[in-house]
Each structure stands twice: as C-alpha cells, then as structure tokens.
Motif scaffolding. Structure first.
Motif, short mmCIF file in Angstrom:
data_model
loop_
_atom_site.label_atom_id
_atom_site.label_comp_id
_atom_site.label_asym_id
_atom_site.label_seq_id
_atom_site.Cartn_x
_atom_site.Cartn_y
_atom_site.Cartn_z
N LEU A 24 -14.94 -15.02 -0.70
CA LEU A 24 -14.79 -13.63 -1.10
C LEU A 24 -14.61 -12.72 0.12
N GLN A 25 -15.39 -12.97 1.17
CA GLN A 25 -15.26 -12.16 2.37
C GLN A 25 -13.91 -12.39 3.04
N HIS A 26 -13.42 -13.60 3.03
CA HIS A 26 -12.10 -13.90 3.59
C HIS A 26 -11.01 -13.17 2.79
N LEU A 27 -11.12 -13.18 1.48
CA LEU A 27 -10.14 -12.48 0.63
C LEU A 27 -10.20 -10.98 0.86
N GLU A 28 -11.42 -10.43 0.96
CA GLU A 28 -11.59 -8.99 1.21
C GLU A 28 -10.95 -8.59 2.54
N HIS A 29 -11.16 -9.38 3.55
CA HIS A 29 -10.58 -9.09 4.87
C HIS A 29 -9.05 -9.12 4.81
N ASN A 30 -8.50 -10.08 4.11
CA ASN A 30 -7.04 -10.19 4.03
C ASN A 30 -6.40 -9.09 3.19
N LEU A 31 -7.12 -8.54 2.21
CA LEU A 31 -6.58 -7.51 1.34
C LEU A 31 -6.87 -6.09 1.82
N HIS A 32 -7.69 -5.94 2.85
CA HIS A 32 -8.11 -4.61 3.29
C HIS A 32 -6.94 -3.69 3.64
N ASN A 33 -6.02 -4.14 4.48
CA ASN A 33 -4.90 -3.28 4.89
C ASN A 33 -4.01 -2.89 3.72
N TRP A 34 -3.74 -3.85 2.83
CA TRP A 34 -2.93 -3.53 1.65
C TRP A 34 -3.62 -2.46 0.81
N SER A 35 -4.91 -2.63 0.63
CA SER A 35 -5.65 -1.69 -0.20
C SER A 35 -5.77 -0.32 0.45
N ALA A 36 -6.16 -0.29 1.71
CA ALA A 36 -6.41 0.99 2.38
C ALA A 36 -5.14 1.78 2.67
N TYR A 37 -4.06 1.10 3.01
CA TYR A 37 -2.87 1.81 3.47
C TYR A 37 -1.72 1.83 2.46
N PHE A 38 -1.86 1.15 1.34
CA PHE A 38 -0.78 1.17 0.36
C PHE A 38 -1.30 1.48 -1.04
N ILE A 39 -2.20 0.67 -1.55
CA ILE A 39 -2.62 0.78 -2.94
C ILE A 39 -3.35 2.10 -3.21
N ILE A 40 -4.33 2.45 -2.39
CA ILE A 40 -5.10 3.68 -2.61
C ILE A 40 -4.22 4.93 -2.46
N PRO A 41 -3.38 5.05 -1.41
CA PRO A 41 -2.51 6.23 -1.35
C PRO A 41 -1.53 6.33 -2.52
N VAL A 42 -0.96 5.22 -2.95
CA VAL A 42 -0.04 5.26 -4.09
C VAL A 42 -0.79 5.68 -5.35
N PHE A 43 -1.99 5.16 -5.53
CA PHE A 43 -2.81 5.52 -6.69
C PHE A 43 -3.14 7.01 -6.66
N ALA A 44 -3.53 7.52 -5.49
CA ALA A 44 -3.89 8.95 -5.38
C ALA A 44 -2.68 9.84 -5.64
N LEU A 45 -1.54 9.49 -5.09
CA LEU A 45 -0.35 10.31 -5.30
C LEU A 45 0.14 10.23 -6.75
N ALA A 46 0.03 9.06 -7.35
CA ALA A 46 0.44 8.92 -8.75
C ALA A 46 -0.45 9.76 -9.66
N ASN A 47 -1.72 9.85 -9.31
CA ASN A 47 -2.65 10.63 -10.13
C ASN A 47 -2.66 12.11 -9.78
N ALA A 48 -1.95 12.49 -8.70
CA ALA A 48 -1.87 13.90 -8.36
C ALA A 48 -1.06 14.65 -9.41
N GLY A 49 -0.13 13.98 -10.05
CA GLY A 49 0.59 14.56 -11.17
C GLY A 49 1.65 15.57 -10.81
N VAL A 50 2.29 15.43 -9.68
CA VAL A 50 3.37 16.34 -9.32
C VAL A 50 4.65 15.83 -9.96
N LEU A 51 5.22 16.66 -10.80
CA LEU A 51 6.48 16.30 -11.44
C LEU A 51 7.64 16.81 -10.60
N ILE A 52 8.57 15.94 -10.30
CA ILE A 52 9.76 16.35 -9.56
C ILE A 52 10.84 16.58 -10.60
#
Length: 164
Positions: A24-52
């Motif tokens: 589990l710790q090995h998996l967490e370490h390998n997924l950290h960058n994806w989660s911190a720098y891609f998944i969370i920002p995309v989630f936050a921006l998607a939930n910001a609700g700005v319609l273009i």
C-alpha cells in the motif's frame, strides 16, 4: 511512515524493499504525483463550475477587482498583519524565518479558490449574471498568486534579506 528520501533508498535495495515496504505504501508513493499535480487540480477546476459560453456576459471590472483583491489582499495583507503583530510583541517569529519567505507563502495563500467561489456564490445569489465573472476572477487571481509565490520562494535569495 517513511519519508521520500527513505523510500528512494529502500527502492534501491530491491531485495530488502519487499521486507520493509508495504504494498500500500509503495502504491501511495507511486500515485502521489499523479494525484497531487493532475487529479486534484482537475477535480477542483471541474467543480468550480465555470461555464465557457459566448452567451454569458463577463463583467471585466469585477474580474479585475477580484484578481487584484486575491493577489494583493493576501500577498501583502498577511505580511502586514505579521509585521504589526511582531511590532506589538503579540507574536515571535522563529529565527530561521526571513521576511521574503513569509511574503512568498502569503502569495501562495491566494491559491485557496474553493472558499472564494463558495463566498461568491453566496454574495451573488441574487444576481447570477456576476457569478461567472467572479469565478473567472477567482481562478485567474489564484493562478497569478501561485505563480508570484512560486517565483518568490524559488528565486529570491534568502540570505540577502533581513530577518524579522
């Protein structure tokens, strides 16, 4: 919990890594960058609700004022409060912290856009035409604050600045 440096050392010793590192710790370490720098920002921006959408009128004055308030309000307001509190002997700054570091972290504080979007939704609940403008201003202000804070913390020579 192992630090990143310890994880790198353990990973270099493949024979011993299986004994000391949980899967589990090995998996967490390998997924950290994806989660911190891609998944969370995309989630936050998607939930910001700005319609273009071209049918929505953007109030540029509101966008500009919100950007100005986020960037300068937090970037200069936090250090000012810290300086006043220090002068009044309400707080004591650790000896190894310089003013430029406080300034950089203060600009980083301008990133917190989720609460700002929540407040904008409450403030403009009776005038929904301003909500999109406010959200755009909040997102741009957060981005500018992040860039300024990063540049200050990354490139400002700490040794050249006076301690508080």
């Amino acid at each position: 919990m192992l630090s990143n440096q310890q994880l790198k050392l353990v990973n270099n010793l493949t024979h011993w890594s299986k004994k000391f590192q949980s899967p589990l710790q090995h998996l967490e370490h390998n997924l950290h960058n994806w989660s911190a720098y891609f998944i969370i920002p995309v989630f936050a921006l998607a939930n910001a609700g700005v319609l273009i959408d071209s049918s929505v009128h953007i109030d540029m004055a509101l966008v500009f004022h919100i950007i100005l308030c986020l960037v300068l309000g937090k970037g200069l307001g936090i250090p000012l409060v810290i300086l006043v509190a220090k002068k009044l002997n309400l707080i004591q700054i650790p000896a190894d912290i310089h003013f430029i570091q406080i300034l950089g972290v203060s600009f980083i504080a301008g990133i917190g856009f989720t609460m700002a979007i929540f407040i904008a939704g409450l403030a403009f609940s009776t005038s929904p035409e301003f909500i999109s403008s406010a959200k755009i201003g909040i997102l741009l202000g957060s981005l500018i604050s992040a860039i300024i804070g990063y540049l200050i913390l990354r490139f400002a020579p700490v040794k050249d600045f006076i301690k508080l």
